[in-house]
Design an enzyme around this catalytic site. Structure first.
Site, PDB file in Angstrom:
ATOM      1  N   ALA A 152      53.922  33.127  17.300  1.00 27.43           N
ATOM      2  CA  ALA A 152      53.941  31.864  16.559  1.00 27.43           C
ATOM      3  C   ALA A 152      55.129  31.776  15.604  1.00 27.43           C
ATOM      4  CB  ALA A 152      52.627  31.690  15.811  1.00 27.43           C
ATOM      5  N   LYS A 181      56.758  36.425  26.949  1.00 34.40           N
ATOM      6  CA  LYS A 181      57.044  35.514  25.845  1.00 34.40           C
ATOM      7  C   LYS A 181      58.534  35.463  25.525  1.00 34.40           C
ATOM      8  CE  LYS A 181      52.678  35.619  23.266  1.00 34.40           C
ATOM      9  NZ  LYS A 181      52.050  35.928  21.962  1.00 34.40           N
ATOM     10  N   ASN A 219      51.165  42.931  13.076  1.00 37.37           N
ATOM     11  CA  ASN A 219      50.420  44.090  12.601  1.00 37.37           C
ATOM     12  C   ASN A 219      51.259  44.880  11.608  1.00 37.37           C
ATOM     13  OD1 ASN A 219      51.554  46.726  14.074  1.00 37.37           O
ATOM     14  ND2 ASN A 219      51.672  45.003  15.495  1.00 37.37           N
ATOM     15  N   CYS A 244      26.830  55.374   9.142  1.00 32.61           N
ATOM     16  CA  CYS A 244      25.364  55.333   9.029  1.00 32.61           C
ATOM     17  C   CYS A 244      24.844  53.898   8.963  1.00 32.61           C
ATOM     18  CB  CYS A 244      24.912  56.111   7.797  1.00 32.61           C
ATOM     19  SG  CYS A 244      25.065  57.889   8.022  1.00 32.61           S
TER      20      CYS A 244
END
EC number: 6.2.1.45
Length: 1013
Positions: free
Chosen positions: A432, A482, A531, A586
């Site tokens: 983008a 892309k 990222n 847990c």
């Protein structure tokens, strides 16, 4: 929107996580008029069309000129002399098949405006703004004015006397588990969650599942007052019953009503100016007058002020001073008025991208009634983009020459344009932000000269969900790389672009491509990554090679930009730990209390059953040392892995789980359902009964511990059968067995399945904390489990020669036909039912389990625009920190913080100050000589930098720590010996970390950059 009013979730996938279905449905009824198809108008139109309104009409009476090509990305040289709206129509229509796009080439009039719910004026006269603004205000039409002149921009909104916003910020409503509630006035609620409650003062909340003080479950939403990170007051509870246990408190969004003034009145109200750079308050108040003065100038002269024309600037400034006799501003920024006059004929793509992104977001607010609208003026400038030391340049250097960059030359001059075209840039990412950056690069001519070049890399392929915001791609491009498609698209925008597309992941493996020579040949780097790890790696490479970095990112309506300038600013820096966000094991395993917990649990089940176990089987069959390597792990882990391998390879009729038919897959799925949603829960309740109390005498099942209940399988329950259908098909896939979606046939098989009986065991231990779980793992296995490991090892030996192969599944959230999300949704919601947690629909589940980053074209455009404004400064070579800007924006609530970047943090070694940009450069083979020895290196560092190396590291490896025999060896030989590997031929720079005798305790030291040229 589709014709049936249904939302195309595949196309709008990422935007739906910003706006939501209800807001998107409201947008799908809106007709929008955008007047003016210059660079700003087409930017707004592009973003609005991508957002998914019902229709967009673009209006323009003007013909295409050379200056338009500086920022209007859907026009080219063949359109010169033709109507801008007509020429843009085909490209605009192709952006979104769900939006009806039309053009209007006649003048604006009230009859035309009356057909729309939202009207946007760009490049319009003040008279038109007042005339049509008054008409829209009276007629209930949402009215927006957007304008850019050179490096200055203006935005105005009028949504009428009464405009109701249903959700002012778009944030997910906060919710929390209740620990306790006091009786009193006010009553105090304490949350049980292990994180901050997330509620704010004045918000309203509702209650559910409260035991004891049950009156709260039935009252209307109450206003709260925050008292701490885990507590707040909720009003008078003194007459309620005593609180016993449980309960969930949830924020309830309240509608807000906003009132707007028509533009004629708003012009006089400086309280309506929204500030975005608090170092420029006086400037933006001055710009409010300057834009009015500009309209007066244009009305009188029938033109904009000429570039760098002193007499025009004097005339404009006189008008501003005259206007200020009424406004009475204490401080006029007269320099800004002159610069506006000098650059007003400019038309810059980056500024249009920023203002266009903001304006389109206001259109979305007007259509959706979501997010807080602008009230009512916003001014923005990037005058720092001009040269820091402004020399006297002749007016002729800024005049148009009948070229595509004329709109930019009017601001910066022809010599700067030539410099832009010579730039060599590396763009990482064609998603983008990458698409928006490439658009801006093409329009400004970055790397478009004979000496210039852009290298683009992106390893991804185009998916349908990309089309809603990655506007260079179309449906026919799905499945294509892309980078290749994006490069071709911008070559169409500007045929002079020199661009090479790669499909390389940016990581150490690609350093043979992006090596020392590559980086040293660059003028700069731009990051369009999604990222943190990749950003950190790219940042480190830029620091290593002393290259500037433009970085930006978005999260829904939020965005940030960062400019990294060698020697001047701090870099992006190392990754920040996000371990605080991790869900305790847990909690996932036994004590979930949020839908996020059950979704993560479902993802973990998916990864374990359909990916990790098949991969382990294939590794076992392919790699001779797999069993021994696995046994080297902790015993419990080895038992789980090897047990999974054995059972996956042994047929069901001999005690394993290997299916030989589709019926076996359904059998496995039905039995797995029983284990997960009945047997495991019964075992947990056997260990901790619903009436269990802690050693302190308090209920065990309270606070964030929700008491579960087992489920009974019902083949007529949709979610129950959905699980079996998805799980059976996925199980079949990993064995190469074809399945079916035929629920009737699957139900028939299910009814024949013999489900094994289950009796809870008292010997099972259930861990209450992750620490307790880890301590048990450290203890290792007992003798029984060790014997089982030996038995497994023996059982696996004869299976080694098997010819079978399994087919691991990589989770893919965007393919609705692959059963992945079918499994996740059913598995999560069944577990949620176990624990009485409200279920999540497919869309919500997909967003959480798929870790989808919400995205919308408006924010992306604005962020890319800001990044490219910083690019201008880098190309100029600005040396002042005050010239640069780091930005944090939230278009949902009109939050803008533009501030100076931070300086690099200094550190001291032996009394001398350094920063991360200070390296000790050593040419190991200076002028083609024989390579330095380690002793030569130490001598050089001592002579050149006055520091004595006492130890030296290459990564974690010790090159020298008193190893005198190594001093006579070449540095590269020592590295090869210690690393037990050759130095790759492309590796021309070694980063060596020294310790110095002068300051051995110094934690941070400058790196030795050892060159092998």
């Amino acid at each position: 929107m589709s014709k049936m009013g249904e939302i195309d979730e595949g196309f709008y996938s990422r935007q739906l996580y910003v706006l939501g279905h209800a807001a998107m449905h409201r947008m799908g009824t809106a007709n929008v008029l955008i007047a003016g198809m210059g660079g700003l108008g087409v930017e707004i139109a592009k973003n609005v069309i991508l957002s998914g309104v019902k229709s967009v009409t673009v209006q323009d009476e003007r013909q295409t000129k050379w200056t338009d090509l500086s920022s209007q990305f859907f026009l080219n040289e063949s359109h010169l002399g033709q109507n801008r709206a007509t020429c843009s129509l085909q490209q605009l229509s192709a952006l979104n098949p769900h939006v009806c796009v039309s053009s209007h080439t006649g003048p604006l009039d009230k009859d035309l405006l009356g057909q729309f719910q939202v009207v946007v004026l760009t490049d319009s006269s003040l008279d038109d703004q007042k005339r049509f603004g008054e008409f829209c205000h009276k007629g209930g039409i949402r009215f927006i004015v957007a304008d850019t002149k050179g490096l200055c921009g203006q935005l105005f909104c009028d949504f009428g006397n009464e405009f109701e916003v249903l959700d002012t910020d778009g944030e997910t409503p906060a919710s929390a588990m209740i620990q306790s509630i006091t009786k009193g006035n006010p009553g105090i609620l304490i949350c049980a969650d292990d994180r901050k409650h997330g509620f704010s003062d004045g918000c309203h909340v509702s209650f559910s599942e409260v035991q004891g003080m049950t009156e709260l479950n039935n009252i209307t939403p109450v206003e709260i007052k925050v008292r701490g990170q885990h507590s707040f007051s909720i009003g008078d509870t003194s007459n309620f019953s005593d609180y016993e246990r449980g309960g969930i408190v949830t924020e309830v969004k309240q509608p807000s009503m906003f009132s707007f003034k028509p533009i004629s009145e708003a012009l006089l109200d400086y309280d309506l100016l929204k500030m975005n750079d608090f170092g420029k308050i006086a400037r933006h108040k001055t710009l409010h007058l300057a834009f009015q003065a500009l309209h007066s100038f244009m009305k009188k002269e029938q033109r904009l002020p000429r570039p760098r024309c002193q007499s025009d600037a004097d005339a404009l400034l006189d008008t501003v001073r005259e206007l200020n006799t009424v406004s009475q501003l204490e401080q006029l920024d007269e320099a800004a008025v002159r610069l506006l006059s000098y650059t007003a004929q400019g038309d810059l793509a980056p500024l249009n991208a920023f203002i266009g992104g903001l304006a389109a977001q206001e259109v979305i607010k007007a259509c959706s009634r979501k997010f807080t609208p602008l009230r009512q003026w916003l001014y923005f400038d990037a005058l720092e983009c001009l040269p820091e030391e402004e020399g006297q340049q002749e007016e002729c250097f800024f005049l148009g020459k009948g070229k595509r960059y004329d709109g930019q030359i009017a601001v910066f001059g022809s010599s700067f344009q030539e410099k832009l075209c010579r730039q060599k840039y590396f763009l990482v990412g064609a998603g983008a932000i990458g698409c928006e950056l490439l658009k801006n690069f093409a329009l400004i001519g970055l790397g478009a000269g004979e000496e210039g070049h852009i290298t683009l890399t992106d390893m991804d392929f185009i998916e349908r969900s990309n089309l809603n915001r990655q506007f260079l791609f179309r449906s026919q491009d799905i499945g294509q790389p892309k980078s290749e498609v994006a490069a071709k698209a911008v070559k169409v925008m500007n045929p002079q672009m020199n661009i090479t597309a790669h499909q390389n992941r940016l990581d150490p493996d690609s350093e043979r491509v992006y090596d020392y020579k590559f980086f040293m040949g660059l003028d700069g780097v731009a990051a369009a990554l999604d990222n943190v790890e990749a950003r950190v790696y790219l940042d480190s490479r830029c620091v290593q090679h002393q290259k500037s970095l433009l970085e930006g990112g978005t999260l829904g309506s939020k965005g940030h930009t960062l400019v990294v300038v060698p020697k001047l600013t701090e870099s992006y820096g190392p990754a920040k730990s996000s371990s605080n966000d991790a869900i305790p094991l847990c909690t996932l395993k036994n004590f979930p209390h949020r839908i996020e917990h059950t979704l993560q649990w479902a993802r973990d089940r998916f990864e374990g059953m359909f990916k990790q176990t098949p991969e382990n089987v294939n590794l076992f069959l392919r790699e001779p040392g797999f069993v021994e390597r696995t046994l080297g792990h902790r015993d419990a882990e080895a038992l789980e892995v090897l047990g999974g391998v054995w059972s996956s390879m042994v047929d069901m009729n001999t005690g394993g789980k290997h299916p030989t038919s589709w019926e076996d897959c359904v059998n496995w799925a039905r039995c797995k359902w029983e284990t997960l949603y009945n047997d495991d829960v019964r075992q947990l309740l056997h260990c901790f009964s619903p009436e269990q109390v802690t050693t302190a005498g308090l209920p065990f099942w309270s606070g964030s511990k929700r008491c579960p209940h087992p489920l009974t399988f019902d083949p007529n329950n949709t979610t129950h059968l959905d699980y079996v259908v998805a799980a059976a098909n996925l199980y079949g896939q990993i064995y190469g067995i074809k399945g079916t979606r035929d629920c009737a046939s699957i139900r028939e098989i299910v009814e024949r399945v013999q489900v094994p009986s289950f009796t809870p065991k008292s010997s099972v231990k259930i861990h209450l904390t992750d620490k307790e779980m880890e301590e048990d793992k450290e203890k290792g296995c007992d003798d029984i489990e060790k014997a089982r490991l030996e038995e497994l090892k023996g059982k696996l030996a004869p299976l080694k020669s098997s010819s079978m192969q399994m087919y691991p599944i990589d989770f893919e959230k965007d393919d609705d036909s692959n059963f992945h999300m079918d499994y996740i949704v059913a598995a999560s919601n069944l577990r949620a039912e176990n624990y009485d947690i409200p279920a999540a629909d497919r869309h919500q589940s997909k967003g959480i389990a798929g870790r989808i980053i919400p995205a919308i074209a408006t924010t992306t455009a604005a962020v890319a625009g800001l990044m490219c404004l910083e690019l201008y400064k880098l190309v100029h070579g600005h040396l002042k920190l005050s010239s640069y800007r780091t930005a944090y924006i939230n278009l949902a609530v009109q939050y803008f913080v533009l501030s100076q970047p931070s300086r690099p943090q200094p550190f001291e070694v032996a009394g001398k100050k350094y920063t991360q940009w200070d390296h000790l450069i050593v040419d190991g083979r200076g002028s083609g000589q024989q390579e330095m020895t380690l002793g030569d290196l130490f001598h050089y560092v001592k002579e050149k930098y006055g520091l004595t190396v006492c130890s030296l590291f290459y990564g974690p490896a010790i090159l020298y720590n008193g190893h005198k025999e190594r001093l006579t060896q070449s540095v590269s030989d020592v590295v090869k010996m210690v690393m037990k590997a050759d130095i790759p031929p492309h590796k021309k720079m070694l980063d060596l970390t020294p310790s110095f005798t002068e300051d051995e305790d110094c934690e941070t030291v400058p790196t030795i950059r050892y060159l092998l040229l």
